[in-house]
Design a protein around this motif. Structure first.
Motif, PDB file in Angstrom:
ATOM      1  N   THR A 148      18.710  15.568   1.891  1.00 52.30           N
ATOM      2  CA  THR A 148      18.246  14.182   1.897  1.00 52.30           C
ATOM      3  C   THR A 148      17.319  13.941   0.718  1.00 52.30           C
ATOM      4  N   GLY A 149      17.142  12.693   0.370  1.00 54.34           N
ATOM      5  CA  GLY A 149      16.235  12.327  -0.713  1.00 54.34           C
ATOM      6  C   GLY A 149      15.201  11.333  -0.254  1.00 54.34           C
ATOM      7  N   ASP A 150      14.911  11.341   1.050  1.00 57.15           N
ATOM      8  CA  ASP A 150      13.919  10.408   1.564  1.00 57.15           C
ATOM      9  C   ASP A 150      13.321  10.955   2.849  1.00 57.15           C
ATOM     10  N   ALA A 151      12.306  10.275   3.325  1.00 53.41           N
ATOM     11  CA  ALA A 151      11.669  10.624   4.592  1.00 53.41           C
ATOM     12  C   ALA A 151      11.437   9.338   5.368  1.00 53.41           C
ATOM     13  N   ASP A 152      11.896   9.303   6.605  1.00 54.79           N
ATOM     14  CA  ASP A 152      11.816   8.097   7.429  1.00 54.79           C
ATOM     15  C   ASP A 152      10.940   8.354   8.648  1.00 54.79           C
ATOM     16  N   PHE A 153      10.144   7.348   8.999  1.00 57.34           N
ATOM     17  CA  PHE A 153       9.232   7.452  10.125  1.00 57.34           C
ATOM     18  C   PHE A 153       9.322   6.172  10.948  1.00 57.34           C
ATOM     19  N   ALA A 154       9.102   6.297  12.255  1.00 55.40           N
ATOM     20  CA  ALA A 154       9.198   5.140  13.135  1.00 55.40           C
ATOM     21  C   ALA A 154       8.009   5.109  14.086  1.00 55.40           C
ATOM     22  N   HIS A 186       9.226  -5.924   0.022  1.00 55.30           N
ATOM     23  CA  HIS A 186      10.337  -6.175   0.933  1.00 55.30           C
ATOM     24  C   HIS A 186      11.118  -7.402   0.478  1.00 55.30           C
ATOM     25  N   GLN A 187      12.434  -7.326   0.569  1.00 54.30           N
ATOM     26  CA  GLN A 187      13.271  -8.444   0.120  1.00 54.30           C
ATOM     27  C   GLN A 187      13.038  -9.704   0.939  1.00 54.30           C
ATOM     28  N   GLY A 188      12.691  -9.527   2.218  1.00 52.47           N
ATOM     29  CA  GLY A 188      12.476 -10.686   3.075  1.00 52.47           C
ATOM     30  C   GLY A 188      11.094 -11.289   2.955  1.00 52.47           C
ATOM     31  N   ASP A 189      10.142 -10.506   2.413  1.00 51.46           N
ATOM     32  CA  ASP A 189       8.770 -10.968   2.254  1.00 51.46           C
ATOM     33  C   ASP A 189       8.099 -10.070   1.237  1.00 51.46           C
ATOM     34  N   GLY A 190       8.025 -10.535  -0.001  1.00 50.79           N
ATOM     35  CA  GLY A 190       7.506  -9.727  -1.093  1.00 50.79           C
ATOM     36  C   GLY A 190       6.044  -9.351  -0.958  1.00 50.79           C
ATOM     37  N   ARG A 191       5.346  -9.935  -0.001  1.00 50.16           N
ATOM     38  CA  ARG A 191       3.942  -9.597   0.202  1.00 50.16           C
ATOM     39  C   ARG A 191       3.783  -8.305   1.000  1.00 50.16           C
ATOM     40  N   ARG A 192       4.857  -7.850   1.620  1.00 48.39           N
ATOM     41  CA  ARG A 192       4.786  -6.668   2.479  1.00 48.39           C
ATOM     42  C   ARG A 192       5.707  -5.569   1.962  1.00 48.39           C
ATOM     43  N   SER A 193       5.396  -4.339   2.365  1.00 47.64           N
ATOM     44  CA  SER A 193       6.222  -3.194   1.959  1.00 47.64           C
ATOM     45  C   SER A 193       6.497  -2.307   3.171  1.00 47.64           C
ATOM     46  N   THR A 194       7.753  -1.997   3.370  1.00 49.26           N
ATOM     47  CA  THR A 194       8.147  -1.022   4.388  1.00 49.26           C
ATOM     48  C   THR A 194       8.587   0.287   3.741  1.00 49.26           C
ATOM     49  N   GLN A 195       8.745   0.260   2.410  1.00 49.73           N
ATOM     50  CA  GLN A 195       9.169   1.439   1.668  1.00 49.73           C
ATOM     51  C   GLN A 195       8.213   1.705   0.520  1.00 49.73           C
ATOM     52  N   PHE A 196       8.115   2.999   0.178  1.00 47.30           N
ATOM     53  CA  PHE A 196       7.337   3.440  -0.964  1.00 47.30           C
ATOM     54  C   PHE A 196       8.220   4.394  -1.757  1.00 47.30           C
ATOM     55  N   ALA A 197       8.206   4.277  -3.076  1.00 50.48           N
ATOM     56  CA  ALA A 197       9.077   5.108  -3.907  1.00 50.48           C
ATOM     57  C   ALA A 197       8.274   5.704  -5.059  1.00 50.48           C
ATOM     58  N   ASN A 198       8.678   6.901  -5.508  1.00 50.89           N
ATOM     59  CA  ASN A 198       8.030   7.492  -6.671  1.00 50.89           C
ATOM     60  C   ASN A 198       8.933   7.353  -7.893  1.00 50.89           C
ATOM     61  N   ARG A 203      12.091   8.152  -1.569  1.00 50.25           N
ATOM     62  CA  ARG A 203      11.619   7.024  -0.761  1.00 50.25           C
ATOM     63  C   ARG A 203      11.044   7.472   0.577  1.00 50.25           C
ATOM     64  N   VAL A 204       9.962   6.816   0.947  1.00 46.86           N
ATOM     65  CA  VAL A 204       9.356   6.960   2.265  1.00 46.86           C
ATOM     66  C   VAL A 204       9.454   5.600   2.937  1.00 46.86           C
ATOM     67  N   GLU A 205      10.068   5.560   4.114  1.00 50.44           N
ATOM     68  CA  GLU A 205      10.291   4.266   4.775  1.00 50.44           C
ATOM     69  C   GLU A 205       9.751   4.301   6.199  1.00 50.44           C
ATOM     70  N   PHE A 206       9.239   3.152   6.635  1.00 47.41           N
ATOM     71  CA  PHE A 206       8.707   3.004   7.979  1.00 47.41           C
ATOM     72  C   PHE A 206       9.551   1.993   8.753  1.00 47.41           C
ATOM     73  N   LEU A 207       9.866   2.350   9.990  1.00 48.81           N
ATOM     74  CA  LEU A 207      10.779   1.571  10.830  1.00 48.81           C
ATOM     75  C   LEU A 207      10.110   1.272  12.162  1.00 48.81           C
ATOM     76  N   THR A 208      10.578   0.228  12.816  1.00 49.11           N
ATOM     77  CA  THR A 208      10.101  -0.098  14.159  1.00 49.11           C
ATOM     78  C   THR A 208      11.248  -0.727  14.938  1.00 49.11           C
ATOM     79  N   PRO A 209      11.296  -0.549  16.245  1.00 54.26           N
ATOM     80  CA  PRO A 209      12.403  -1.126  17.009  1.00 54.26           C
ATOM     81  C   PRO A 209      12.395  -2.651  16.993  1.00 54.26           C
ATOM     82  N   ASN A 210      13.571  -3.223  16.922  1.00 53.51           N
ATOM     83  CA  ASN A 210      13.757  -4.659  17.130  1.00 53.51           C
ATOM     84  C   ASN A 210      14.510  -4.815  18.440  1.00 53.51           C
ATOM     85  N   THR A 211      13.803  -5.189  19.464  1.00 53.46           N
ATOM     86  CA  THR A 211      14.439  -5.389  20.773  1.00 53.46           C
ATOM     87  C   THR A 211      14.658  -6.867  21.063  1.00 53.46           C
ATOM     88  N   GLY A 212      14.410  -7.704  20.036  1.00 56.79           N
ATOM     89  CA  GLY A 212      14.634  -9.142  20.194  1.00 56.79           C
ATOM     90  C   GLY A 212      15.922  -9.577  19.539  1.00 56.79           C
TER      91      GLY A 212
END
Length: 366
Positions: A148-154, A186-198, A203-212
Motif C-alpha cells: 500500500t502507499g497510504d494509511a487510513d484511519f476511522a 477537500h473537493q467539497g469544501d476547500g476549507r477542510r482537509s480529510t487527507q494529508f500528503a507528502n 497519503r494519510v486519510e481520515f474517515l467516518t461513518p455516514n449512516t444518513g
C-alpha cells in the motif's frame, strides 16, 4: 495456508499486552492520576495532570473495558521494556514470518499512536490493518496482498465529539515524520482537509461513518478529536469499525493499534468491492478487496472461527436490500475455490449460531 506455531501466537499476544502497557506509561506520566467520571449514566476513566501550572484532563476509556481499568490499577507498576519488545518483534518477523510494514508507514502510524489516536478510539483501517491479522488469526497471510502507499484511519463522529479531548495539530504530528506533509483541501469544501500528503504523494486519510443520506458522502465532517483534521463520511463504515479489536504493528518495539474485527473486515471488503465499478482504479482495488476478503475467510475457517464469520455476515445481511445487493455482487467476484470455502464456512458457522443459511442467500456449492 500455513498456521503459525503456538509459541509464536503466544508471543504475539504477549507483545500486544506489553506494548499496550508501555503505551500507557508513555501516555500518562507518574505526576498525574486517574479519575472515574460519570457521563450519561456510564463511567469513563480520565487522566488528570497539570501543564504549565494549569490542570488538564485527558480521556482514557470506558471503566467497563476491563483491560483499560486493569492498567489504571496497575499504572504505577508498569515498566517500559523496550529492548525485550524489540527482540519479540524481531523474532516474530524473522523467525515466524509475520508481516511488518515498510518503515515509513510504520513511522506514520507510530507518530499517530503516540499522539493519542488509538487512545481516542480511532481505528486503523485498510491494507495496513490487514497486515495486523496474521498474528490475530494465527496464520501466515500472503504478503502480496499487503502492499500500500497510504494509511487510513476511522473514527465515529459521535466519539470524536464526546471524548472532550483532541490530538495535537494533525499537520504537526505528520510533519514530525516528514516535513513535506501538507493538507489536501477537500473537493467539497476547500476549507477542510480529510487527507494529508507528502512530497512522494504518500497519503494519510481520515474517515467516518455516514449512516444518513448518501448525499453526505461528498462533504467533509469536522472531527473535534482529530487535531483539526476532518473526516470523509462513507457508507457501510459503521459496520466495519463497530467493536474493533486490539493488535500490534510489528514496527520497532511494537506499535499498539486498534483494527476492525477480522470477520467484519472481510465482509466489508466484499461490500466495498461492489462499489468499485465507477472508480478509475476500481478493477485493481476490487481485485485486492476480494483477495483480502477471501484470505481472511479462509484463515478463519482453518482456525475454526466460522461462527464469527456467520455472525458478521448475518448482521450485514439484515441491514436491508442495499446491503444484501452489495454482498451478493461482492460474492460474485470470488473465485470458484474461494466461494466454496466461503459457503462452507458460513454453512458451518450458521449451524453454530442456529440460523438457516437459506434465509441469507447461502446454499451449498454444486
Amino acid at each position: 495456508m500455513k498456521e503459525i506455531d503456538l509459541v509464536y501466537r503466544t508471543m504475539f499476544a504477549e507483545l500486544i499486552q506489553r506494548s499496550l502497557d508501555a503505551d500507557f506509561k508513555t501516555a500518562y506520566p507518574l505526576s498525574g492520576n486517574f479519575v472515574a467520571v460519570a457521563v450519561k449514566g456510564k463511567r469513563y476513566w480520565y487522566f488528570q495532570d497539570t501543564e504549565d501550572g494549569k490542570p488538564v484532563r485527558r480521556y482514557v476509556g470506558p471503566e467497563a473495558q476491563e483491560d483499560i481499568t486493569q492498567r489504571v490499577h496497575e499504572f504505577k507498576t508498569i515498566k517500559d521494556d523496550i529492548r525485550s519488545r524489540r527482540k519479540l518483534v524481531s523474532t516474530l518477523t524473522r523467525q515466524a514470518g509475520l508481516p511488518s510494514p515498510e518503515r515509513f508507514t510504520g513511522d506514520v502510524i507510530e507518530a499517530l499512536a503516540n499522539a493519542g489516536l488509538f487512545r481516542l478510539r480511532g481505528v486503523l483501517v485498510g491494507t495496513v490493518a490487514f497486515q495486523c491479522y496474521s498474528g490475530i488469526l494465527g496464520v501466515r497471510l500472503p504478503t502480496a496482498s499487503m502492499q500500500t502507499g497510504d494509511a487510513d484511519f476511522a473514527q465515529f463522529h459521535s466519539i470524536s465529539a464526546s471524548v472532550e479531548d483532541t490530538l495535537p495539530p494533525m499537520l504537526d504530528v505528520l510533519r514530525s515524520v516528514d516535513e513535506t506533509f501538507r493538507e489536501v483541501p477537500h473537493q467539497g469544501d476547500g476549507r477542510r482537509s480529510t487527507q494529508f500528503a507528502n512530497r512522494s504523494n504518500y497519503r494519510v486519510e481520515f474517515l467516518t461513518p455516514n449512516t444518513g443520506k448518501s448525499e453526505y458522502d461528498g462533504k467533509p465532517a469536522p472531527m473535534s478529536a482529530l487535531g483539526g483534521a476532518s473526516a470523509q463520511p462513507l457508507r457501510f463504515l459503521d459496520f466495519l469499525i463497530h467493536e474493533p479489536v486490539r493488535s500490534v504493528l510489528l514496527h520497532k518495539s511494537g506499535v499498539p493499534v486498534i483494527v476492525p474485527a477480522p470477520e467484519r473486515y472481510a465482509i466489508h471488503k466484499l461490500i466495498i468491492a461492489s462499489r468499485r465499478q465507477v472508480e478509475r482504479t476500481g478493477p485493481d482495488k476490487r481485485e485486492k478487496d476480494i483477495r483480502q476478503a477471501g484470505l481472511i475467510i479462509e484463515a478463519m475457517a482453518q482456525t475454526r472461527r466460522q461462527s464469527d464469520v456467520a455472525l458478521a455476515y448475518t448482521e450485514a445481511w439484515q441491514r436491508g436490500p442495499a446491503w444484501r445487493e452489495a454482498i451478493a455482487i461482492g460474492l460474485s467476484y470470488l473465485s470458484k475455490e474461494a466461494k466454496v470455502i466461503f459457503d462452507k464456512a458460513l454453512l458451518e458457522g450458521m449451524g453454530d449460531i442456529a440460523e438457516n443459511p437459506a434465509d441469507y442467500g447461502i446454499r451449498p456449492a454444486t
